[in-house]
Structure formats: structure tokens, C-alpha cells
Design a protein around this motif. Structure first.
Motif, mmCIF file in Angstrom:
data_model
loop_
_atom_site.group_PDB
_atom_site.id
_atom_site.type_symbol
_atom_site.label_atom_id
_atom_site.label_comp_id
_atom_site.label_asym_id
_atom_site.label_seq_id
_atom_site.Cartn_x
_atom_site.Cartn_y
_atom_site.Cartn_z
ATOM 1 N N SER A 1 6.814 -5.741 -13.082
ATOM 2 C CA SER A 1 6.979 -7.185 -13.285
ATOM 3 C C SER A 1 7.787 -7.525 -14.525
ATOM 4 O O SER A 1 7.827 -8.677 -14.934
ATOM 5 C CB SER A 1 5.623 -7.906 -13.366
ATOM 6 N N ILE B 1 -0.123 -13.267 -13.697
ATOM 7 C CA ILE B 1 0.899 -14.025 -14.427
ATOM 8 C C ILE B 1 2.194 -14.075 -13.620
ATOM 9 O O ILE B 1 2.876 -15.108 -13.562
ATOM 10 C CB ILE B 1 1.147 -13.384 -15.809
ATOM 11 N N ALA B 2 2.517 -12.956 -12.972
ATOM 12 C CA ALA B 2 3.722 -12.910 -12.147
ATOM 13 C C ALA B 2 3.654 -13.928 -11.016
ATOM 14 O O ALA B 2 4.635 -14.624 -10.719
ATOM 15 C CB ALA B 2 3.907 -11.503 -11.582
ATOM 16 N N LEU C 1 10.224 -10.515 -14.632
ATOM 17 C CA LEU C 1 9.763 -11.873 -14.879
ATOM 18 C C LEU C 1 9.847 -12.240 -16.357
ATOM 19 O O LEU C 1 9.606 -13.381 -16.723
ATOM 20 C CB LEU C 1 8.328 -12.046 -14.367
ATOM 21 N N ILE C 2 10.204 -11.272 -17.192
ATOM 22 C CA ILE C 2 10.475 -11.556 -18.602
ATOM 23 C C ILE C 2 11.982 -11.725 -18.807
ATOM 24 O O ILE C 2 12.446 -12.708 -19.386
ATOM 25 C CB ILE C 2 9.948 -10.428 -19.504
ATOM 26 N N VAL D 1 1.965 -16.732 -10.917
ATOM 27 C CA VAL D 1 2.114 -18.078 -11.480
ATOM 28 C C VAL D 1 3.586 -18.382 -11.760
ATOM 29 O O VAL D 1 4.099 -19.454 -11.415
ATOM 30 C CB VAL D 1 1.278 -18.218 -12.770
ATOM 31 N N GLN D 2 4.290 -17.410 -12.365
ATOM 32 C CA GLN D 2 5.702 -17.623 -12.672
ATOM 33 C C GLN D 2 6.529 -17.773 -11.401
ATOM 34 O O GLN D 2 7.443 -18.606 -11.333
ATOM 35 C CB GLN D 2 6.233 -16.466 -13.515
ATOM 36 N N PRO E 1 14.117 -14.980 -16.538
ATOM 37 C CA PRO E 1 14.154 -16.346 -17.084
ATOM 38 C C PRO E 1 14.969 -16.451 -18.368
ATOM 39 O O PRO E 1 15.609 -17.480 -18.614
ATOM 40 C CB PRO E 1 12.670 -16.663 -17.348
ATOM 41 N N ILE F 1 5.909 -21.239 -9.977
ATOM 42 C CA ILE F 1 6.592 -22.260 -10.781
ATOM 43 C C ILE F 1 8.088 -22.241 -10.474
ATOM 44 O O ILE F 1 8.727 -23.299 -10.324
ATOM 45 C CB ILE F 1 6.341 -22.010 -12.292
ATOM 46 N N ARG F 2 8.636 -21.034 -10.374
ATOM 47 C CA ARG F 2 10.079 -20.914 -10.079
ATOM 48 C C ARG F 2 10.409 -21.454 -8.696
ATOM 49 O O ARG F 2 11.466 -22.034 -8.480
ATOM 50 C CB ARG F 2 10.481 -19.442 -10.196
#
Length: 258
Positions: free
Chosen positions: A25, A247-248, A28-29, A250-251, A32, A254-255
Motif C-alpha cells: 500500500s 487506511i488504504a 497510497l503515500i 479509506v483513501q 497523492p 475518498i479518491r
């Protein structure tokens, strides 16, 4: 890029390399951050995949002790991963950017459930084999091959949380320790990223500054992640996978819908 944007990408590369070594993951850092610096989405995806190759290789080297005795397994699974990876890379350049975004959070959520239930599922599979007198598949059998192929198609397309999918699949179908499975996961991620990167070199627009910064950062992060991740007991490693995977999700949501 400004000097501060370059620093942000470099630090994101270190973080992604470290988290990829232990869980996955990391995209995902970095993804973005690349978007925030003004890189176009497809170019960011391609440049990110290229940059993370060195991190995946670094993590695999860091887990070399856990890879001992797994040569046959790694080779067989890597061939499947390579086929899936190049397929996913081709899809990235032909499908609309939203093609995978709706289904990915569902896949990751399912993978997290499987990671949580993995010890029970693995024991149930083992008991079923013993009752039916079926031989154990050291490489997971056909079911794992199919699952890894599909996960690698996704990995070649976007890469985010592909490590969670790999660990969930192998944890269920291979009778081995979680750390040794994690070591194989790092090799498969390196294979998929590398094969996709080679494909992108010839057909896609690339931000070479971003690639260089992420490559150097993720190589450093891969060593850091391997150094600490190898010391985690199975329960702690499983908990970390679930936390990062959540967390992944959720991101990703959101994306997709934010």
C-alpha cells in the motif's frame, strides 16, 4: 518541481518503500504526493510504478533469509505475477481511470477479512486435505495461481494494496509462516513493478524527476522496512496489515467518491 516538492516526493518514497516491505500500500503515500505536485494521474501512476521497483527489490533483499528454501515456489509464482503485471500495465493505458476504482476498496476489504481469518482458514484447508487424503500443494495449487494472476493484473494497473491481496491469498493456501509468505510477497511485488516498468518505458509519458526521487527513497525505505518488519511476531504483523489496509480503503474511497 520546486525543491520542497522534490523533498516531499523523496520522503514519500522512503515511507512507501518501508511500508511496502512490511505490508504493501505504499502507492497510497507516493501517488497523492505526485498528484499534489501537479503530475497528471496516468503519468503519476507510471512514474510511481517505475520508482518503486528499486524499493521492492530492496525489500526482497532485506528478506533474503526468509526466502531460503523457497526458490521453486518463487519462480512459479513470479511467472504468474509477470503475466498479470504486464496485462494490468496494458489496461492502464487503454481503460478509463475509474475502471478499477469502484471495485478496489471491496477487494482490499475482502483481503483484510481473509488476513484476519487466515489462521482459521489455513487450518480448515489443512484438515480438509487430511480427511480427503489430498496432497498438500507447496505452491498453493491452481486456486492460488488464479488468484495471484488476478491480483497481479490489478498490481500492474495501480499497485496500491496489492501486497495485502498477495498475503491474504498465500496465507490461506500455503502452509508456511507469515514472515516467509511476506518475503515472497516482496519478490512478487518486485516482479510486477519491474515488468510494468519495462512496458511503460516504451509506451507511456514519464516524469523522470519523480522516478529518480521515489527510486532512491524507496530503496532506502525498503531496507528500513525489512529490518524492522522481520522482527514482528505474526499477530503484530497481521494487525499492521489490517491497520494499513483499512487506511488504504479509506483513501481509495475518498479518491473515488470525494
Amino acid at each position: 518541481m520546486t525543491i520542497w516538492e522534490m523533498l516531499a516526493v523523496f520522503v514519500a518514497g522512503i515511507s512507501a518503500g518501508a511500508i511496502n516491505a512490511v505490508v504493501g500500500s505504499g502507492t497510497l503515500i507516493t501517488f497523492p504526493v505526485l498528484l499534489a505536485t501537479g503530475v497528471a494521474p496516468v503519468t503519476a501512476t507510471v512514474s510511481n510504478a517505475l520508482g518503486l521497483v528499486s524499493g521492492a527489490i530492496s525489500a526482497a533483499i532485506g528478506y533474503r533469509a526468509e526466502l531460503a528454501g523457497q526458490r521453486r515456489r518463487v519462480i512459479r509464482l513470479s511467472i504468474v505475477a509477470a503475466i498479470g503485471g504486464i496485462t494490468g500495465a496494458a489496461l492502464l493505458l487503454t481503460l478509463p481511470s475509474t475502471a478499477f476504482e469502484t471495485i478496489v476498496p471491496i477487494l482490499v476489504a475482502l483481503a483484510l477479512v481473509l488476513v484476519i481469518l487466515q489462521p482459521r482458514i489455513a487450518r480448515a484447508v489443512q484438515r480438509r486435505r487430511e480427511l480427503k487424503g489430498e496432497p498438500e500443494h507447496p505452491d498453493g495449487g491452481v486456486l492460488l495461481m488464479v488468484g495471484l494472476l488476478l491480483a497481479s493484473v490489478y498490481g500492474g494497473y495501480f499497485t496500491a494494496a496489492q501486497g495485502v491481496l498477495y498475503v491474504a491469498l498465500m496465507g490461506m493456501l500455503i502452509n508456511d509462516s507469515l514472515q516467509r509468505i511476506n518475503a515472497v510477497k516482496n519478490v512478487l511485488a518486485a516482479v510486477v513493478n519491474s515488468i510494468a516498468a519495462i512496458f511503460f518505458l516504451f509506451v507511456a509519458e514519464i516524469d523522470w524527476t519523480a522516478v529518480l526521487l521515489i527510486a532512491i527513497g524507496s530503496a532506502i525505505g525498503g531496507q528500513l522496512g525489512a529490518a524492522y518488519g522481520r522482527k514482528l511476531p505474526p499477530t503484530a504483523l497481521r494487525a499492521l496489515i489490517v491497520a494499513v489496509g483499512t487506511i488504504a480503503i479509506v483513501q481509495l474511497l475518498i479518491r473515488r467518491f470525494g
